[in-house]
Design a protein around this motif. Structure first.
Motif, PDB file in Angstrom:
ATOM      1  N   ALA A   6      13.184  14.360   0.963  1.00  0.00           N
ATOM      2  CA  ALA A   6      12.155  14.932   1.842  1.00  0.00           C
ATOM      3  C   ALA A   6      12.354  14.377   3.244  1.00  0.00           C
ATOM      4  CB  ALA A   6      10.761  14.595   1.321  1.00  0.00           C
ATOM      5  N   GLU A   7      12.307  15.261   4.248  1.00  0.00           N
ATOM      6  CA  GLU A   7      12.542  14.847   5.634  1.00  0.00           C
ATOM      7  C   GLU A   7      11.451  15.390   6.544  1.00  0.00           C
ATOM      8  OE1 GLU A   7      16.398  15.795   7.073  1.00  0.00           O
ATOM      9  OE2 GLU A   7      17.457  14.775   5.457  1.00  0.00           O
ATOM     10  N   ASN A   8      10.812  14.462   7.270  1.00  0.00           N
ATOM     11  CA  ASN A   8       9.860  14.801   8.343  1.00  0.00           C
ATOM     12  C   ASN A   8       8.731  15.723   7.889  1.00  0.00           C
ATOM     13  OD1 ASN A   8      11.345  13.309  10.322  1.00  0.00           O
ATOM     14  ND2 ASN A   8      12.801  15.002  10.419  1.00  0.00           N
ATOM     15  N   LEU A   9       8.203  15.478   6.692  1.00  0.00           N
ATOM     16  CA  LEU A   9       7.104  16.306   6.200  1.00  0.00           C
ATOM     17  C   LEU A   9       5.825  16.016   6.979  1.00  0.00           C
ATOM     18  CD1 LEU A   9       7.484  16.235   2.304  1.00  0.00           C
ATOM     19  CD2 LEU A   9       8.072  18.087   3.864  1.00  0.00           C
ATOM     20  N   SER A  10       5.112  17.084   7.342  1.00  0.00           N
ATOM     21  CA  SER A  10       3.850  16.959   8.067  1.00  0.00           C
ATOM     22  C   SER A  10       2.838  17.922   7.484  1.00  0.00           C
ATOM     23  CB  SER A  10       4.047  17.271   9.553  1.00  0.00           C
ATOM     24  OG  SER A  10       4.976  16.395  10.138  1.00  0.00           O
ATOM     25  N   LYS A  11       1.552  17.488   7.507  1.00  0.00           N
ATOM     26  CA  LYS A  11       0.496  18.361   7.015  1.00  0.00           C
ATOM     27  C   LYS A  11      -0.836  17.939   7.627  1.00  0.00           C
ATOM     28  CE  LYS A  11      -1.287  21.560   4.311  1.00  0.00           C
ATOM     29  NZ  LYS A  11      -0.909  22.995   4.417  1.00  0.00           N
ATOM     30  N   GLY A  12      -1.604  18.939   8.045  1.00  0.00           N
ATOM     31  CA  GLY A  12      -2.939  18.685   8.563  1.00  0.00           C
ATOM     32  C   GLY A  12      -3.874  19.817   8.205  1.00  0.00           C
ATOM     33  N   PHE A  13      -5.166  19.539   8.310  1.00  0.00           N
ATOM     34  CA  PHE A  13      -6.185  20.562   8.108  1.00  0.00           C
ATOM     35  C   PHE A  13      -7.138  20.520   9.294  1.00  0.00           C
ATOM     36  CE2 PHE A  13      -4.956  19.602   3.672  1.00  0.00           C
ATOM     37  CZ  PHE A  13      -4.641  20.879   3.241  1.00  0.00           C
ATOM     38  N   GLY A  14      -7.119  21.571  10.102  1.00  0.00           N
ATOM     39  CA  GLY A  14      -7.969  21.592  11.286  1.00  0.00           C
ATOM     40  C   GLY A  14      -7.606  20.462  12.224  1.00  0.00           C
ATOM     41  N   ASP A  15      -8.604  19.620  12.559  1.00  0.00           N
ATOM     42  CA  ASP A  15      -8.366  18.500  13.479  1.00  0.00           C
ATOM     43  C   ASP A  15      -7.815  17.266  12.773  1.00  0.00           C
ATOM     44  OD1 ASP A  15      -9.386  20.057  15.511  1.00  0.00           O
ATOM     45  OD2 ASP A  15     -11.442  19.297  15.254  1.00  0.00           O
ATOM     46  N   GLN A  17      -5.092  15.254  10.842  1.00  0.00           N
ATOM     47  CA  GLN A  17      -3.673  15.172  10.520  1.00  0.00           C
ATOM     48  C   GLN A  17      -3.518  14.206   9.348  1.00  0.00           C
ATOM     49  OE1 GLN A  17      -1.297  17.026  12.096  1.00  0.00           O
ATOM     50  NE2 GLN A  17       0.195  16.330  10.605  1.00  0.00           N
ATOM     51  N   LEU A  18      -3.111  14.714   8.162  1.00  0.00           N
ATOM     52  CA  LEU A  18      -2.983  13.859   6.984  1.00  0.00           C
ATOM     53  C   LEU A  18      -1.759  12.956   7.089  1.00  0.00           C
ATOM     54  CD1 LEU A  18      -3.909  16.383   4.143  1.00  0.00           C
ATOM     55  CD2 LEU A  18      -5.353  14.625   5.174  1.00  0.00           C
ATOM     56  N   PHE A  19      -0.609  13.549   7.373  1.00  0.00           N
ATOM     57  CA  PHE A  19       0.614  12.767   7.557  1.00  0.00           C
ATOM     58  C   PHE A  19       1.556  13.556   8.457  1.00  0.00           C
ATOM     59  CE2 PHE A  19       0.615  14.804   3.344  1.00  0.00           C
ATOM     60  CZ  PHE A  19       1.675  15.697   3.460  1.00  0.00           C
ATOM     61  N   GLU A  20       2.461  12.821   9.094  1.00  0.00           N
ATOM     62  CA  GLU A  20       3.370  13.464  10.039  1.00  0.00           C
ATOM     63  C   GLU A  20       4.717  12.757  10.035  1.00  0.00           C
ATOM     64  OE1 GLU A  20       3.382  15.075  14.659  1.00  0.00           O
ATOM     65  OE2 GLU A  20       1.811  13.714  13.979  1.00  0.00           O
ATOM     66  N   GLY A  21       5.772  13.539   9.815  1.00  0.00           N
ATOM     67  CA  GLY A  21       7.131  13.022   9.916  1.00  0.00           C
ATOM     68  C   GLY A  21       7.514  12.034   8.838  1.00  0.00           C
ATOM     69  N   ILE A  22       6.963  12.147   7.604  1.00  0.00           N
ATOM     70  CA  ILE A  22       7.326  11.186   6.561  1.00  0.00           C
ATOM     71  C   ILE A  22       8.622  11.626   5.873  1.00  0.00           C
ATOM     72  CG2 ILE A  22       4.965  10.403   6.183  1.00  0.00           C
ATOM     73  CD1 ILE A  22       4.820  12.079   3.697  1.00  0.00           C
ATOM     74  N   THR A  23       9.477  10.649   5.609  1.00  0.00           N
ATOM     75  CA  THR A  23      10.800  10.900   5.040  1.00  0.00           C
ATOM     76  C   THR A  23      11.031   9.927   3.883  1.00  0.00           C
ATOM     77  OG1 THR A  23      11.703  11.654   7.152  1.00  0.00           O
ATOM     78  CG2 THR A  23      13.284  10.870   5.520  1.00  0.00           C
ATOM     79  N   PHE A  24      11.528  10.441   2.761  1.00  0.00           N
ATOM     80  CA  PHE A  24      11.802   9.578   1.611  1.00  0.00           C
ATOM     81  C   PHE A  24      12.728  10.311   0.647  1.00  0.00           C
ATOM     82  CE2 PHE A  24       8.063  12.072   0.606  1.00  0.00           C
ATOM     83  CZ  PHE A  24       8.278  12.497  -0.705  1.00  0.00           C
ATOM     84  N   GLY A  25      13.271   9.565  -0.314  1.00  0.00           N
ATOM     85  CA  GLY A  25      14.117  10.139  -1.352  1.00  0.00           C
ATOM     86  C   GLY A  25      13.833   9.460  -2.687  1.00  0.00           C
ATOM     87  N   LEU A  26      14.056  10.188  -3.763  1.00  0.00           N
ATOM     88  CA  LEU A  26      13.887   9.640  -5.106  1.00  0.00           C
ATOM     89  C   LEU A  26      15.134   9.936  -5.922  1.00  0.00           C
ATOM     90  CD1 LEU A  26      10.193  10.631  -5.956  1.00  0.00           C
ATOM     91  CD2 LEU A  26      11.061   8.398  -5.273  1.00  0.00           C
ATOM     92  N   LEU A 229      -2.884   5.814   7.300  1.00  0.00           N
ATOM     93  CA  LEU A 229      -2.932   6.304   8.680  1.00  0.00           C
ATOM     94  C   LEU A 229      -1.759   7.222   8.988  1.00  0.00           C
ATOM     95  CD1 LEU A 229      -4.005   2.929  10.322  1.00  0.00           C
ATOM     96  CD2 LEU A 229      -5.455   4.952  10.023  1.00  0.00           C
ATOM     97  N   GLY A 230      -1.386   8.045   7.995  1.00  0.00           N
ATOM     98  CA  GLY A 230      -0.336   9.035   8.194  1.00  0.00           C
ATOM     99  C   GLY A 230       1.071   8.494   8.083  1.00  0.00           C
ATOM    100  N   ILE A 231       1.221   7.185   7.821  1.00  0.00           N
ATOM    101  CA  ILE A 231       2.540   6.547   7.722  1.00  0.00           C
ATOM    102  C   ILE A 231       2.811   6.208   6.265  1.00  0.00           C
ATOM    103  CG2 ILE A 231       3.956   4.574   8.456  1.00  0.00           C
ATOM    104  CD1 ILE A 231       2.117   4.387  10.930  1.00  0.00           C
ATOM    105  N   LEU A 232       4.058   6.376   5.829  1.00  0.00           N
ATOM    106  CA  LEU A 232       4.438   6.066   4.452  1.00  0.00           C
ATOM    107  C   LEU A 232       5.172   4.728   4.428  1.00  0.00           C
ATOM    108  CD1 LEU A 232       4.060   7.661   1.799  1.00  0.00           C
ATOM    109  CD2 LEU A 232       6.430   8.389   2.003  1.00  0.00           C
ATOM    110  N   TYR A 233       4.615   3.749   3.691  1.00  0.00           N
ATOM    111  CA  TYR A 233       5.236   2.439   3.537  1.00  0.00           C
ATOM    112  C   TYR A 233       5.875   2.357   2.145  1.00  0.00           C
ATOM    113  CZ  TYR A 233       2.374   1.165   7.586  1.00  0.00           C
ATOM    114  OH  TYR A 233       1.795   1.111   8.837  1.00  0.00           O
ATOM    115  N   PHE A 234       7.010   1.659   2.049  1.00  0.00           N
ATOM    116  CA  PHE A 234       7.780   1.608   0.809  1.00  0.00           C
ATOM    117  C   PHE A 234       7.775   0.196   0.238  1.00  0.00           C
ATOM    118  CE2 PHE A 234       9.488   4.833   3.592  1.00  0.00           C
ATOM    119  CZ  PHE A 234       9.601   5.945   2.777  1.00  0.00           C
TER     120      PHE A 234
END
Length: 624
Positions: A6-15, A17-26, A229-234
């Motif tokens: 997954a590369e640079n996934l972003s998603k929001g609803f209205g105002d 922003q749930l997450f932005e630009g998250i990248t990871f692999g499994l 806060l919209g950031i993915l920590y590993f």
């Protein structure tokens, strides 16, 4: 090669922003959990990967040759169908192959040609590959395992737990390579949770899941993703490792915020006295100030859940049950049961669904009348009852108004009083959320509101029926802090083993047919004592996933098996030694990311090898 990238996934609803630009692999064998507060996008991320929703930006790909399955938190099953009809219409990959084989076989029977013969050969090969010949037998075994016996009944007649078990059976029967799970343990009893835990920890499946069951996280997962806060920590490890490293990260964040705060103060003074002319140099300094301000004011999502309400004094008599009996038709719930509650008692209640736990709670709170016997409640007892099904609300009412209808102010243990609004903040309802309509609240918010309205009445005898469902791990930890400090009597019905271990000192074990066993000690103690020593190391026979071939009865080892048995013990010791060396290298903290990733993958492989070889060693050891 990754099973998922997954590369640079972003998603929001209205105002929001749930997450932005998250990248990871499994990769194959990764067992990963996503941990986040409710409402921050963890379930949305699962649904995007399962193709149920679309992302606003970015992309993701699964490897072409793998089979992906998704189990929703509340599976949507066709209510009009019977279980048999639902299975036939499930459209799983195995069923597709069977249906294709039957179609090709009929065509070949009607007209023998080289083309139909080749098609039949291809279909037969695919049937072999998926072990589809005995599909119906394996299906029946799996349904029996999940305690689904009457397959002629309508899906609409099933309970929430039965629907969850049916959906789980259908997902596992399809034998996916990559399994996405949203709260897989919700509505499952402890026996079923422990079977699923055992199966998933030993399987080679790649998992991505959301769950708040901490023992499940600790025993199944080898990776943790934290969405904050919209950031993915590993975190490359289980839940215990995550807690340790997250605490260290939070400590570092606080130090950085403190430093940034001091720097921001100096920069603010400079900004106030700077000349009107905006040079390029000063403009860049203004931009830098904005970044410093962001670091200085960065806080954890949500507020603290501080629950220190005042409880009234208890008298000598708490609650006494004398020779209680209760049944529904031929189903016996209680048989001649007597018990006296003591001050400060902390009781957990466990047992399979349908054995009478909720009925017992309704009896002691006067919601139901016993067939025989008496319930005697002390004069000073103030009960608070948190029900599994939740409260009934006026949906057009706002959150703050629903709370103020009960109390405008709340008395705390230290003698202070606080407003209803402030109390809501303690329950992580922001000032904006307090004015939301109740009809707009999420499942987790509704449960927090229900819990708040139970506690605001200042009970000294607190009953909690499945309080952990739909609460995120952060809310759970705060709830546990309150309950540990609670001075009244506490009665908990829960399938959350961690929650029970932490908060109760004895258990009522509902064994069915009206019998209740009182076990003094934690749930883990009970589980250890209730299993034969050999069974602590491996799942009971009834818990094994049905295989495509029946095992052949045997009475002794062949020569080849004797040789295998002799070699397994040194092999296991060697694998354990390699794992310990790798863990020491990772723990030293000196590895680069690529080396850390590869060694973590190897540890996961070693764990699988050790488990499988240990299982084989115990199987062969029965005949030595």
């Amino acid at each position: 090669m990754n099973y998922l990238s997954a590369e640079n996934l972003s998603k929001g609803f209205g105002d929001q922003q749930l997450f932005e630009g998250i990248t990871f692999g499994l990769s194959k064998g990764d067992k990963t959990a996503i941990i986040a507060r409710n409402g921050t996008g963890k379930t949305t991320l699962l649904r995007i990967l399962a193709g149920m929703e679309s992302a606003d930006g970015g992309e993701f790909t699964f490897r072409n040759d793998i089979k992906v399955a998704f189990l929703e938190q509340a599976p949507e099953l066709n209510q009009r169908l019977t279980i048999d009809e639902l299975i036939v219409s499930a459209n799983t990959s195995v069923l597709k192959v069977i249906q294709r084989y039957e179609k090709v076989l009929k065509k070949h029977s009607d007209r023998h040609t080289d083309e139909t013969a080749r098609s039949l050969e291809d279909a037969t090969t695919e049937m072999d590959r998926l072990h589809a010949w005995d599909y119906e037998r394996r299906l029946r075994q799996l349904l029996d395992l999940f305690r689904i016996t009457n397959t002629s009944q309508k899906v609409s007649n099933l309970s929430g737990g039965e629907k969850k078990r049916l959906a789980m059976a259908l997902v596992l029967l399809d034998e996916p390579d990559f399994l996405i799970l949203d709260e897989p343990t919700n509505h499952l009893d402890i026996d079923m949770i422990e079977w699923l835990e055992e199966y998933l920890s030993r399987s080679t499946l790649t998992l991505l899941m959301v769950t708040h069951d901490r023992y499940f996280l600790d025993r199944v997962c080898n990776r943790i993703f934290e969405l904050s806060l919209g950031i993915l920590y590993f975190y490359q490890g289980n839940y215990e490792y995550f807690l340790e490293k997250r605490e260290a990260r939070e400590d570092l964040r606080k130090v950085e915020a403190h430093r940034a705060g001091r720097l921001m103060k100096r920069e603010l003074e400079w900004l106030r006295r700077m000349p009107q002319a905006r040079t390029g140099k000063s403009k860049s300094r203004i931009d830098a100030f904005d970044r410093i301000k962001e670091r200085a004011t960065l806080v954890e999502e949500g507020g603290d859940l501080v629950l220190q309400v005042k409880s009234p004094r208890m008298g000598g008599k708490i609650l006494e049950l004398e020779n209680l009996e209760k049944s529904f038709g031929s189903l016996s719930i209680l048989k001649d049961f007597s018990y006296k509650f003591a001050k400060g008692e902390r009781l957990g209640m466990i047992g399979r669904n349908g054995t009478g736990k909720t009925t017992f709670l309704n009896l002691i709170t006067g919601q139901e009348t016993p067939d025989a016997g008496k319930v005697i409640t002390g004069e000073t007892i103030v009960s608070g009852y948190y029900r599994q099904m939740g409260a009934i609300w006026k949906e057009d009412q706002r959150v703050i108004d629903a709370v103020k209808d009960i109390a405008e102010v709340v008395s705390l243990e230290d003698g202070r009083t606080i407003s209803a609004s402030r109390f809501l903040e303690y329950f992580m309802f922001s000032p904006e959320a307090q004015y939301k309509l109740i009809s707009k609240l999420s499942g987790g918010e509704l449960r927090r509101l229900h819990l708040l309205t139970v506690l605001i009445r200042n009970p000294n005898f607190l009953i909690l029926d499945e309080p952990t469902n739909d609460l995120d791990l952060f809310a759970l930890n705060k709830l546990e802090e309150f309950l540990l400090a609670f001075k009244g009597c506490l009665v908990i019905v829960s399938y959350d083993r961690y929650f029970l271990d932490k908060l109760t000192d004895h258990l009522f074990v509902f064994e069915g047919e009206g019998w209740i066993r009182d076990h003094y000690g934690s749930y883990s103690d009970y589980r250890f004592q209730s299993q034969p020593p050999a069974e602590v190391m491996k799942p009971a026979k009834v818990l094994k996933l049905p295989k495509s071939q029946e095992p052949v009865p045997k009475t002794k080892l062949s020569y080849k098996e004797q040789q295998e048995y002799s070699s397994l013990e040194p092999e296991i010791a060697g694998l354990e030694e390699e794992k310990e060396l790798l863990e020491e290298e990772i723990g030293a903290g000196n590895l680069k990311y690529d080396d850390l990733h590869q060694k973590s993958i190897r540890i996961a492989e070693l764990l699988g090898l050790i488990d499988s070889k240990m299982q084989r060693w115990m199987e062969l050891g029965q005949y030595v």
